[in-house]
Design a protein around this motif. Structure first.
Motif, mmCIF file in Angstrom:
data_model
loop_
_atom_site.group_PDB
_atom_site.id
_atom_site.type_symbol
_atom_site.label_atom_id
_atom_site.label_comp_id
_atom_site.label_asym_id
_atom_site.label_seq_id
_atom_site.Cartn_x
_atom_site.Cartn_y
_atom_site.Cartn_z
ATOM 1 N N GLN A 123 7.193 6.838 1.680
ATOM 2 C CA GLN A 123 7.746 7.786 0.704
ATOM 3 C C GLN A 123 8.228 6.981 -0.491
ATOM 4 N N ALA A 124 7.780 7.381 -1.673
ATOM 5 C CA ALA A 124 8.086 6.592 -2.878
ATOM 6 C C ALA A 124 9.030 7.359 -3.781
ATOM 7 N N ASP A 125 10.009 6.636 -4.311
ATOM 8 C CA ASP A 125 10.960 7.294 -5.208
ATOM 9 C C ASP A 125 11.541 6.291 -6.206
ATOM 10 N N ALA A 126 10.703 5.455 -6.754
ATOM 11 C CA ALA A 126 11.089 4.420 -7.735
ATOM 12 C C ALA A 126 11.691 3.206 -7.036
ATOM 13 N N GLY A 127 11.181 2.055 -7.414
ATOM 14 C CA GLY A 127 11.690 0.811 -6.838
ATOM 15 C C GLY A 127 10.999 0.425 -5.546
ATOM 16 N N THR A 128 9.757 0.866 -5.374
ATOM 17 C CA THR A 128 9.102 0.586 -4.083
ATOM 18 C C THR A 128 8.728 -0.875 -3.931
ATOM 19 N N ARG A 129 8.408 -1.560 -5.060
ATOM 20 C CA ARG A 129 8.023 -2.985 -4.884
ATOM 21 C C ARG A 129 9.223 -3.799 -4.438
ATOM 22 N N THR A 130 10.405 -3.474 -4.995
ATOM 23 C CA THR A 130 11.605 -4.229 -4.608
ATOM 24 C C THR A 130 12.021 -3.836 -3.186
ATOM 25 N N ASN A 187 16.721 5.241 -10.320
ATOM 26 C CA ASN A 187 16.153 6.332 -9.523
ATOM 27 C C ASN A 187 14.900 6.839 -10.242
ATOM 28 N N LYS A 188 14.275 7.873 -9.663
ATOM 29 C CA LYS A 188 12.967 8.307 -10.173
ATOM 30 C C LYS A 188 13.033 8.764 -11.639
ATOM 31 N N ALA A 189 14.027 9.589 -11.968
ATOM 32 C CA ALA A 189 14.108 10.098 -13.339
ATOM 33 C C ALA A 189 14.382 8.953 -14.301
ATOM 34 N N GLU A 190 15.247 8.032 -13.897
ATOM 35 C CA GLU A 190 15.565 6.889 -14.764
ATOM 36 C C GLU A 190 14.336 6.010 -14.970
ATOM 37 N N ASP A 191 13.548 5.886 -13.897
ATOM 38 C CA ASP A 191 12.328 5.080 -13.972
ATOM 39 C C ASP A 191 11.300 5.770 -14.874
ATOM 40 N N ASN A 192 11.155 7.082 -14.703
ATOM 41 C CA ASN A 192 10.150 7.823 -15.485
ATOM 42 C C ASN A 192 10.464 7.833 -16.979
ATOM 43 N N ALA A 218 13.688 0.913 -20.236
ATOM 44 C CA ALA A 218 13.265 -0.398 -19.709
ATOM 45 C C ALA A 218 13.399 -0.409 -18.197
ATOM 46 N N ASP A 219 12.649 -1.300 -17.572
ATOM 47 C CA ASP A 219 12.667 -1.465 -16.112
ATOM 48 C C ASP A 219 12.401 -2.940 -15.837
ATOM 49 N N LEU A 220 13.331 -3.590 -15.171
ATOM 50 C CA LEU A 220 13.230 -5.038 -14.942
ATOM 51 C C LEU A 220 13.396 -5.334 -13.455
ATOM 52 N N SER A 227 2.696 9.618 0.047
ATOM 53 C CA SER A 227 3.995 9.038 -0.312
ATOM 54 C C SER A 227 4.564 9.577 -1.619
ATOM 55 N N VAL A 228 3.738 10.239 -2.409
ATOM 56 C CA VAL A 228 4.213 10.809 -3.681
ATOM 57 C C VAL A 228 3.805 12.281 -3.731
ATOM 58 N N GLU A 229 4.281 12.989 -4.752
ATOM 59 C CA GLU A 229 4.020 14.429 -4.810
ATOM 60 C C GLU A 229 2.526 14.753 -4.851
ATOM 61 N N ARG A 266 -5.433 -0.812 -9.181
ATOM 62 C CA ARG A 266 -4.980 -1.941 -10.024
ATOM 63 C C ARG A 266 -3.511 -2.219 -9.767
ATOM 64 N N ARG A 267 -2.718 -1.118 -9.674
ATOM 65 C CA ARG A 267 -1.273 -1.277 -9.489
ATOM 66 C C ARG A 267 -0.959 -1.946 -8.156
ATOM 67 N N SER A 268 -1.613 -1.480 -7.071
ATOM 68 C CA SER A 268 -1.263 -2.037 -5.756
ATOM 69 C C SER A 268 -1.742 -3.488 -5.640
ATOM 70 N N ASN A 301 0.833 -1.205 0.000
ATOM 71 C CA ASN A 301 0.000 0.000 0.000
ATOM 72 C C ASN A 301 0.865 1.250 0.000
ATOM 73 N N MET A 302 0.472 2.213 -0.836
ATOM 74 C CA MET A 302 1.178 3.491 -0.835
ATOM 75 C C MET A 302 0.387 4.472 0.007
ATOM 76 N N ALA A 303 1.043 5.085 0.973
ATOM 77 C CA ALA A 303 0.368 6.106 1.783
ATOM 78 C C ALA A 303 -0.035 7.266 0.866
ATOM 79 N N ARG A 346 -1.211 13.696 -4.124
ATOM 80 C CA ARG A 346 -1.809 12.773 -3.163
ATOM 81 C C ARG A 346 -2.371 11.549 -3.889
ATOM 82 N N ILE A 347 -2.147 10.367 -3.312
ATOM 83 C CA ILE A 347 -2.708 9.137 -3.889
ATOM 84 C C ILE A 347 -4.042 8.851 -3.222
ATOM 85 N N ARG A 348 -5.020 8.466 -4.025
ATOM 86 C CA ARG A 348 -6.331 8.139 -3.469
ATOM 87 C C ARG A 348 -6.190 6.887 -2.604
HETATM 88 P P1 ADP Z 1 8.063 0.791 -8.338
HETATM 89 O O1 ADP Z 1 7.858 1.772 -7.221
HETATM 90 O O2 ADP Z 1 8.096 -0.619 -7.865
HETATM 91 O O3 ADP Z 1 9.246 1.150 -9.207
HETATM 92 P P2 ADP Z 1 6.403 1.723 -10.559
HETATM 93 O O4 ADP Z 1 7.428 1.496 -11.611
HETATM 94 O O5 ADP Z 1 4.969 1.430 -10.861
HETATM 95 O O6 ADP Z 1 6.751 0.851 -9.250
HETATM 96 O O7 ADP Z 1 6.473 3.210 -10.037
HETATM 97 C C1 ADP Z 1 7.648 3.952 -10.076
HETATM 98 C C2 ADP Z 1 7.509 5.158 -9.185
HETATM 99 O O8 ADP Z 1 6.490 6.005 -9.686
HETATM 100 C C3 ADP Z 1 7.078 4.847 -7.768
HETATM 101 O O9 ADP Z 1 8.143 4.417 -6.950
HETATM 102 C C4 ADP Z 1 6.534 6.178 -7.333
HETATM 103 O O10 ADP Z 1 7.588 7.063 -6.990
HETATM 104 C C5 ADP Z 1 5.861 6.668 -8.606
HETATM 105 N N1 ADP Z 1 4.423 6.356 -8.601
HETATM 106 C C6 ADP Z 1 3.838 5.162 -8.703
HETATM 107 N N2 ADP Z 1 2.496 5.260 -8.644
HETATM 108 C C7 ADP Z 1 2.218 6.558 -8.518
HETATM 109 C C8 ADP Z 1 1.019 7.329 -8.408
HETATM 110 N N3 ADP Z 1 -0.169 6.762 -8.423
HETATM 111 N N4 ADP Z 1 1.141 8.657 -8.294
HETATM 112 C C9 ADP Z 1 2.345 9.255 -8.271
HETATM 113 N N5 ADP Z 1 3.517 8.594 -8.363
HETATM 114 C C10 ADP Z 1 3.461 7.274 -8.486
#
Ligand code: ADP
Length: 246
Positions: free
Chosen positions: A129-136, A174-179, A183-185, A83-85, A94-96, A78-80, A87-89
């Motif tokens: 707090q989320a910044d890419a890679g939260t599932r791992t 990191n976040k920019a690399e993820d955005n 690819a992301d594996l 946890s991101v810029e 679906r993602r969680s 669960n994402m608080a 607000r998450i509902r």
């Molecule tokens: P992971 O966190 O496992 O890398 P994703 O690739 O789906 O999963 O997400 C990458 C990042 O994008 C997250 O770590 C988070 O910082 C951001 N993110 C994910 N979902 C949301 C959302 N609903 N709103 C804003 N940012 C999000």
């Protein structure tokens, strides 16, 4: 306007956050942070902050959900809302739901569920707090929290991701690399190197994929060491015998 950086890797081969391409972000692991949970872990990985609570094995109610020959594992990622810029509902998305499912499956091969028929083991992973890679990150914390709860496991599970930016493979996005990456594996594996989670976004050649798996393996090996160190630090303290006076 996009805030996509022009280049992700500079002429010295360093990434925007100063890391080498095969370097993971700084990780801090704290065990036993929640007094009401059977096991718990707080983990920071770069700017990710994750709290995991484990409950069980305990009797599963309602009884009709019980499995006669093993324990049920439930995993909630669960994402608080904060946890991101933006607000998450609150509530499942679906993602969680997907992340919860694949994360549970990442632990099924290692948890010795046959020892607890009719029981449930609950894992609650809260992303503060989320910044890419939260599932791992959550899987790394859950692994340690399960061990803290004394759940019998064949070994720890460790996880990290490899991605591709500027046509190059990089470990632990990191976040920019993820955005903006190509690819992301994300991969989770047992301490024997058996893969228990593998997902992929984007494109890689077969050769890149093989190399990416090798990089993940090395990342997981480093993380495993940190997980073991954290567990040793806690349990060495707990079981420390008083030193007799000379
Ligand atoms: P992971 O966190 O496992 O890398 P994703 O690739 O789906 O999963 O997400 C990458 C990042 O994008 C997250 O770590 C988070 O910082 C951001 N993110 C994910 N979902 C949301 C959302 N609903 N709103 C804003 N940012 C999000």
């Amino acid at each position: 306007m996009s805030d996509k950086p022009e280049k992700f890797i500079d002429e010295n081969g360093l990434r925007l956050d100063g890391r080498q391409i095969n370097e993971i972000r700084q990780m801090k692991i704290k065990i036993g942070v929640l007094s009401r949970a059977d096991g718990s872990c707080y983990l920071e990985w770069g700017n990710n902050k994750i709290l995991v609570a484990v409950y069980g094995p305990r009797e599963l109610h309602p009884r009709r959900l019980q499995k006669a020959d093993s324990a049920l594992i439930r995993y909630r990622y669960n994402m608080a809302a904060f946890s991101v810029e933006e607000r998450i509902r609150p509530g499942p998305s679906r993602r969680s739901i997907e992340i919860s499912k694949v994360s549970r499956e990442a632990f099924e091969p290692v948890i010795m569920t046959h020892l607890y028929p009719g029981a449930v083991i609950d894992v609650f992973a809260e992303v503060l707090q989320a910044d890419a890679g939260t599932r791992t990150a959550a899987i790394n914390a859950a692994s340690v929290a399960l061990a803290d709860a004394g759940i019998p496991m064949k070994g720890l599970v460790s996880a990290c991701a490899v991605g591709k930016v500027d046509g190059q493979l990089v470990l632990d996005l990191n976040k920019a690399e993820d955005n903006y990456g190509q690819a992301d594996l994300p991969v989770a594996m047992t301490q024997d190197g058996e893969i228990t989670l593998l997902q992929m976004d984007g494109d890689m050649t077969q050769e890149e994929f093989r190399k990416a798996l090798e990089m993940c393996k090395e990342g997981c090996r480093q993380i495993l060491e940190m997980q073991k160190e954290a567990l040793k630090a806690k349990f060495a303290d707990d079981t420390a015998l008083p030193v007799p006076d000379e």
